[in-house]
Scaffold this motif. Sequence first.
Motif, PDB file in Angstrom:
ATOM      1  N   TYR A 143       1.923  10.796  -9.227  1.00  0.00           N
ATOM      2  CA  TYR A 143       0.460  11.009  -9.793  1.00  0.00           C
ATOM      3  C   TYR A 143       0.316  11.494 -11.118  1.00  0.00           C
ATOM      4  O   TYR A 143      -0.344  10.826 -12.011  1.00  0.00           O
ATOM      5  CB  TYR A 143      -0.149  11.892  -8.674  1.00  0.00           C
ATOM      6  N   VAL A 172      -0.275   1.487  -9.992  1.00  0.00           N
ATOM      7  CA  VAL A 172      -1.222   1.302 -11.321  1.00  0.00           C
ATOM      8  C   VAL A 172      -0.817   0.176 -12.019  1.00  0.00           C
ATOM      9  O   VAL A 172      -1.564  -0.661 -12.466  1.00  0.00           O
ATOM     10  CB  VAL A 172      -1.702   2.770 -12.092  1.00  0.00           C
ATOM     11  N   ARG A 205      -2.472   5.805  -8.454  1.00  0.00           N
ATOM     12  CA  ARG A 205      -3.909   6.249  -8.560  1.00  0.00           C
ATOM     13  C   ARG A 205      -4.693   5.792  -7.524  1.00  0.00           C
ATOM     14  O   ARG A 205      -4.458   4.309  -7.167  1.00  0.00           O
ATOM     15  CB  ARG A 205      -4.456   6.041  -9.961  1.00  0.00           C
ATOM     16  N   ASN A 206      -5.336   6.492  -6.916  1.00  0.00           N
ATOM     17  CA  ASN A 206      -5.994   5.842  -5.848  1.00  0.00           C
ATOM     18  C   ASN A 206      -5.533   5.257  -4.705  1.00  0.00           C
ATOM     19  O   ASN A 206      -5.667   4.401  -4.165  1.00  0.00           O
ATOM     20  CB  ASN A 206      -7.294   5.088  -6.317  1.00  0.00           C
ATOM     21  N   ASP A 207      -4.028   5.939  -4.332  1.00  0.00           N
ATOM     22  CA  ASP A 207      -3.151   5.482  -3.391  1.00  0.00           C
ATOM     23  C   ASP A 207      -2.891   3.949  -3.600  1.00  0.00           C
ATOM     24  O   ASP A 207      -2.521   3.469  -2.745  1.00  0.00           O
ATOM     25  CB  ASP A 207      -3.944   5.616  -1.932  1.00  0.00           C
ATOM     26  N   ALA A 208      -2.714   3.628  -4.941  1.00  0.00           N
ATOM     27  CA  ALA A 208      -2.088   2.324  -5.192  1.00  0.00           C
ATOM     28  C   ALA A 208      -1.198   2.280  -6.444  1.00  0.00           C
ATOM     29  O   ALA A 208      -1.394   3.142  -7.360  1.00  0.00           O
ATOM     30  CB  ALA A 208      -3.220   1.398  -5.475  1.00  0.00           C
ATOM     31  N   ASP A 248       0.870  -1.012  -0.199  1.00  0.00           N
ATOM     32  CA  ASP A 248       0.058   0.041   0.118  1.00  0.00           C
ATOM     33  C   ASP A 248       1.002   1.214  -0.147  1.00  0.00           C
ATOM     34  O   ASP A 248       2.139   1.375   0.475  1.00  0.00           O
ATOM     35  CB  ASP A 248      -1.023  -0.015   1.240  1.00  0.00           C
TER      36      ASP A 248
END
Length: 407
Positions: A78, A89, A84-87, A69
């Motif tokens: 980013y 990609v 993206r969305n704290d994960a 994570d």
Amino acid sequence: MEGINPGVSTVVVGLLGLVVGAIAVLAFHLSDREQRRVPPRPEPDLDDGLVRVLSVLRSAAVVLDADDDVLRASPPAYALGIVRNDALVHPAVRDLVAAVRRDGVIREQELELPRGPIGSGTVLLQVRVAPLGVERMLVLADDRTEARRVEAIRRDFVVNVSHELKTPVGAIALLAETVADAADDPVAVRRFTERMQREAQRLSALVHEIIELSRLQATGALSDVRTVGVSDVVAEAVDRARTTAAAKNIVITVGGGKDALVYGDHNLLVTAVRNLLDNAVAYSGSNTRVGVGVTERGGLVEIAVVDQGVGIAQSEQDRVFERFYRVDPARSRDTGGTGLGLSIVKHVAADHGGDVQMWSEPGKGSTFTLRIPAADVPSAQPAALDAVARSDQTPAVTQATSKEVDA
């Protein structure tokens, strides 16, 4: 309890028993729920020094915990679509992280990844993954997309130059051999010698323009920036193109604002206008006219070169500013064209903070417009600055050229 009815005592004791039982049951449930509740995981902290280092890195930086994570990611991570969305990609990056977790060996790989969730755009990243402590991982990524594009342009440029130089050099070698074989034929020797001279001139022009274009693409191409009088630029360019135009009986006319001033390099601007004139003359028929107009509007000085030549098809217009591109290669060989003139014009315009626009229609001619920001001259000093702009010109040449233009 004397005097209390035994029945009432029994009821009170029963009620007390119920209350105590209810409290005991509630306490049991609360205790069981508290025991079953998962204690909250403490928010992982990063060393302050590491945070400061990550904040100043130009690379995209991502710190992962034991479960991969994202604990921390820099803005470039980013922007490049790595997080993206704290994960993470991209599966390729996750696979690289998994490989490092297995053996602890730092890994680095160049990956071409989709730029976004949709579309065909890609980004080339140099990704480096390293352990950060016992469980955490550090992912660094550098954007190599622009570097690859520049390298491809440089490679194509070398290939194009080699190809373009091969033609005149080969022609000169072949003609020299032919002249040697025809040594006893003065007429043939004269004819082939003239062709050798033309090829030598073409080779000289090509080498000159390659050097000029290379200089323009280098940093700091504008080495002599000053206030420049546009009328002087146009007059000198017209004077240089007049001999070629006279050979085809082409008349060059000049009109428009003669007091326009720009900031820039006088010699480079002359080169740009001269290239536009050379193209106009080369692709125009005999007994036609080429016009040069100067206008000033919206803070821009526009130098338009208009011809009555063959014109350019719509399908070709997007490519005419490419290096070595010729609309009609056979005609370019006849006219001595190198395919670099308009590319040089584009670079000169860009270096001066402007651009070059075109209009063309087959059979009706073309108009190329060089647009340069006008010099911001204080209203109280136009004459003085105009004098400075003209101070580096040779008066005799300027006056003679002006007379020829007006004629």
